[in-house]
Design a protein around this motif. Sequence first.
Motif, PDB file in Angstrom:
ATOM      1  N   GLN A   1     143.146 156.070 -31.072  1.00 25.94           N
ATOM      2  CA  GLN A   1     144.500 155.631 -30.719  1.00 25.94           C
ATOM      3  C   GLN A   1     144.779 154.170 -31.089  1.00 25.94           C
ATOM      4  N   PHE A   2     144.678 153.889 -32.377  1.00 22.84           N
ATOM      5  CA  PHE A   2     145.075 152.565 -32.857  1.00 22.84           C
ATOM      6  C   PHE A   2     145.714 152.717 -34.234  1.00 22.84           C
ATOM      7  N   THR A   3     146.483 151.713 -34.619  1.00 20.39           N
ATOM      8  CA  THR A   3     147.054 151.613 -35.954  1.00 20.39           C
ATOM      9  C   THR A   3     146.196 150.644 -36.750  1.00 20.39           C
ATOM     10  N   LEU A   4     145.938 150.973 -37.993  1.00 23.56           N
ATOM     11  CA  LEU A   4     144.951 150.253 -38.792  1.00 23.56           C
ATOM     12  C   LEU A   4     145.158 148.746 -38.799  1.00 23.56           C
ATOM     13  N   ASP A   5     146.410 148.310 -38.932  1.00 18.72           N
ATOM     14  CA  ASP A   5     146.672 146.881 -39.105  1.00 18.72           C
ATOM     15  C   ASP A   5     147.327 146.233 -37.889  1.00 18.72           C
ATOM     16  N   GLU A   6     147.164 146.841 -36.706  1.00 19.84           N
ATOM     17  CA  GLU A   6     147.749 146.215 -35.526  1.00 19.84           C
ATOM     18  C   GLU A   6     146.935 144.987 -35.117  1.00 19.84           C
ATOM     19  N   GLU A   7     147.580 144.088 -34.388  1.00 19.15           N
ATOM     20  CA  GLU A   7     147.008 142.767 -34.134  1.00 19.15           C
ATOM     21  C   GLU A   7     145.667 142.817 -33.400  1.00 19.15           C
ATOM     22  N   ARG A   8     145.498 143.739 -32.470  1.00 23.59           N
ATOM     23  CA  ARG A   8     144.248 143.751 -31.689  1.00 23.59           C
ATOM     24  C   ARG A   8     143.027 144.126 -32.523  1.00 23.59           C
ATOM     25  N   MET A   9     143.243 144.649 -33.718  1.00 27.00           N
ATOM     26  CA  MET A   9     142.116 145.069 -34.548  1.00 27.00           C
ATOM     27  C   MET A   9     141.479 143.909 -35.308  1.00 27.00           C
ATOM     28  N   TRP A  10     142.187 142.787 -35.483  1.00 28.95           N
ATOM     29  CA  TRP A  10     141.649 141.738 -36.355  1.00 28.95           C
ATOM     30  C   TRP A  10     140.349 141.123 -35.843  1.00 28.95           C
ATOM     31  N   PRO A  11     140.219 140.826 -34.536  1.00 26.43           N
ATOM     32  CA  PRO A  11     138.916 140.307 -34.085  1.00 26.43           C
ATOM     33  C   PRO A  11     137.771 141.300 -34.312  1.00 26.43           C
ATOM     34  N   ILE A  12     138.075 142.583 -34.230  1.00 23.81           N
ATOM     35  CA  ILE A  12     137.065 143.613 -34.480  1.00 23.81           C
ATOM     36  C   ILE A  12     136.655 143.593 -35.950  1.00 23.81           C
ATOM     37  N   TYR A  13     137.627 143.610 -36.842  1.00 26.31           N
ATOM     38  CA  TYR A  13     137.323 143.577 -38.271  1.00 26.31           C
ATOM     39  C   TYR A  13     136.557 142.304 -38.638  1.00 26.31           C
ATOM     40  N   GLU A  14     136.986 141.192 -38.086  1.00 22.81           N
ATOM     41  CA  GLU A  14     136.347 139.923 -38.417  1.00 22.81           C
ATOM     42  C   GLU A  14     134.897 139.896 -37.956  1.00 22.81           C
ATOM     43  N   ARG A  15     134.614 140.472 -36.784  1.00 24.33           N
ATOM     44  CA  ARG A  15     133.228 140.503 -36.312  1.00 24.33           C
ATOM     45  C   ARG A  15     132.393 141.471 -37.154  1.00 24.33           C
ATOM     46  N   ILE A  16     132.955 142.610 -37.519  1.00 27.95           N
ATOM     47  CA  ILE A  16     132.230 143.538 -38.398  1.00 27.95           C
ATOM     48  C   ILE A  16     131.870 142.848 -39.703  1.00 27.95           C
ATOM     49  N   ALA A  17     132.822 142.129 -40.276  1.00 26.93           N
ATOM     50  CA  ALA A  17     132.559 141.410 -41.521  1.00 26.93           C
ATOM     51  C   ALA A  17     131.517 140.317 -41.320  1.00 26.93           C
ATOM     52  N   ALA A  18     131.629 139.574 -40.229  1.00 29.05           N
ATOM     53  CA  ALA A  18     130.693 138.479 -39.970  1.00 29.05           C
ATOM     54  C   ALA A  18     129.274 138.987 -39.788  1.00 29.05           C
ATOM     55  N   GLU A  19     129.127 140.173 -39.228  1.00 25.79           N
ATOM     56  CA  GLU A  19     127.804 140.750 -39.014  1.00 25.79           C
ATOM     57  C   GLU A  19     127.273 141.456 -40.267  1.00 25.79           C
ATOM     58  N   GLY A  20     128.097 141.523 -41.309  1.00 20.61           N
ATOM     59  CA  GLY A  20     127.667 142.160 -42.550  1.00 20.61           C
ATOM     60  C   GLY A  20     127.584 143.671 -42.470  1.00 20.61           C
ATOM     61  N   LEU A  21     128.290 144.268 -41.518  1.00 24.11           N
ATOM     62  CA  LEU A  21     128.252 145.718 -41.333  1.00 24.11           C
ATOM     63  C   LEU A  21     129.276 146.405 -42.233  1.00 24.11           C
ATOM     64  N   ILE A  22     129.019 147.670 -42.497  1.00 24.66           N
ATOM     65  CA  ILE A  22     129.941 148.535 -43.246  1.00 24.66           C
ATOM     66  C   ILE A  22     130.853 149.227 -42.233  1.00 24.66           C
ATOM     67  N   LEU A  23     132.117 149.345 -42.552  1.00 22.93           N
ATOM     68  CA  LEU A  23     133.057 150.076 -41.700  1.00 22.93           C
ATOM     69  C   LEU A  23     133.542 151.324 -42.426  1.00 22.93           C
ATOM     70  N   VAL A  24     133.131 152.485 -41.938  1.00 21.75           N
ATOM     71  CA  VAL A  24     133.664 153.755 -42.442  1.00 21.75           C
ATOM     72  C   VAL A  24     134.876 154.096 -41.576  1.00 21.75           C
ATOM     73  N   MET A  25     136.040 154.102 -42.189  1.00 18.65           N
ATOM     74  CA  MET A  25     137.288 154.283 -41.450  1.00 18.65           C
ATOM     75  C   MET A  25     137.981 155.572 -41.894  1.00 18.65           C
ATOM     76  N   HIS A  26     138.338 156.412 -40.923  1.00 23.11           N
ATOM     77  CA  HIS A  26     139.198 157.541 -41.291  1.00 23.11           C
ATOM     78  C   HIS A  26     140.518 156.970 -41.789  1.00 23.11           C
ATOM     79  N   THR A  27     140.955 157.426 -42.968  1.00 21.52           N
ATOM     80  CA  THR A  27     142.223 156.957 -43.526  1.00 21.52           C
ATOM     81  C   THR A  27     143.052 158.143 -43.999  1.00 21.52           C
ATOM     82  N   GLY A  28     144.368 157.931 -44.002  1.00 14.62           N
ATOM     83  CA  GLY A  28     145.291 159.027 -44.287  1.00 14.62           C
ATOM     84  C   GLY A  28     145.631 159.779 -43.016  1.00 14.62           C
ATOM     85  N   PHE A  29     146.280 160.921 -43.183  1.00 16.78           N
ATOM     86  CA  PHE A  29     146.608 161.758 -42.038  1.00 16.78           C
ATOM     87  C   PHE A  29     145.350 162.458 -41.529  1.00 16.78           C
TER      88      PHE A  29
END
Length: 270
Positions: A118-146
């Motif tokens: 229950q989130f939208t890909l580019d909503e504001e609350r997601m940025w700290p999550i993305y930034e931490r994933i990137a900082a930790e060097g992790l891969i993010l597999v994201m369901h995309t599309g419908f």
Amino acid sequence: MSPIIDFHTHAFPDQVAVRAIPALEAEVAGEVKACHDGRLSSLLAKMDEAGIAQSVLCSIATRPAQFVPILEWSQSIASERIIPFPSVHPADPEAVNRISQIRAAGFAGIKMHPYYQQFTLDEERMWPIYERIAAEGLILVMHTGFDIAFPRDPIASPARIIRVVERCPELKFIATHLGAWEQWEEVEASLAGRPIYMDLSYVLHLLPAADARRIILAHPADYLLFGTDSPWADQKKVIKELKNLGLPAALEEKIFWQNAARLLPATLLK
């Protein structure tokens, strides 16, 4: 042929699989039938049948409370053949710290799903999550599309993918289902050709071969990954479907294993 790495599979603890597979099949009113019963042993048997060396096993935390059970199960099943990607839920107040826990536990990546979480890909609350994933060097597999089980709300569209990767360029973001499931016209128009990872899961039996081939050939060869979405597609059949596209042999090698081998930590590739 070189060993194949399937970058997108699912399985559950045995006691969960008994309930989860029928429930997930019921969500789509029988439109999709699992090719195995959802247990890890069944996934391994299907891998043997298809000649797949390793599978990334993606879990999805549908509630914040599922973080610890998923993390612990992922630790218990990690092996030379199974590379688990645990999950964090955006509604978890500890979501950002959970990402560091995943990294500290030795995992290479995380799976997230906008519809089930229950989130939208580019909503504001997601940025700290993305930034931490990137900082930790992790891969993010994201369901995309419908998603076949949900109303067609474009919460994970190609346009949103582009906003995420442009705002967070260090993020190792994998757009699943050839960029965006059943939004392939938009993928071809705006996503294909960009240096964004795309896996080929749950696509090749639905998209006309000529369309799939055209999109694949338009995308950077180093950013394509073999994936099946097993148990929702049969691994052996997906291999055949990919081979039937008649792609150049060097590109097939990149898709089947070379790109995944480059992306995953060498310690996980025995």
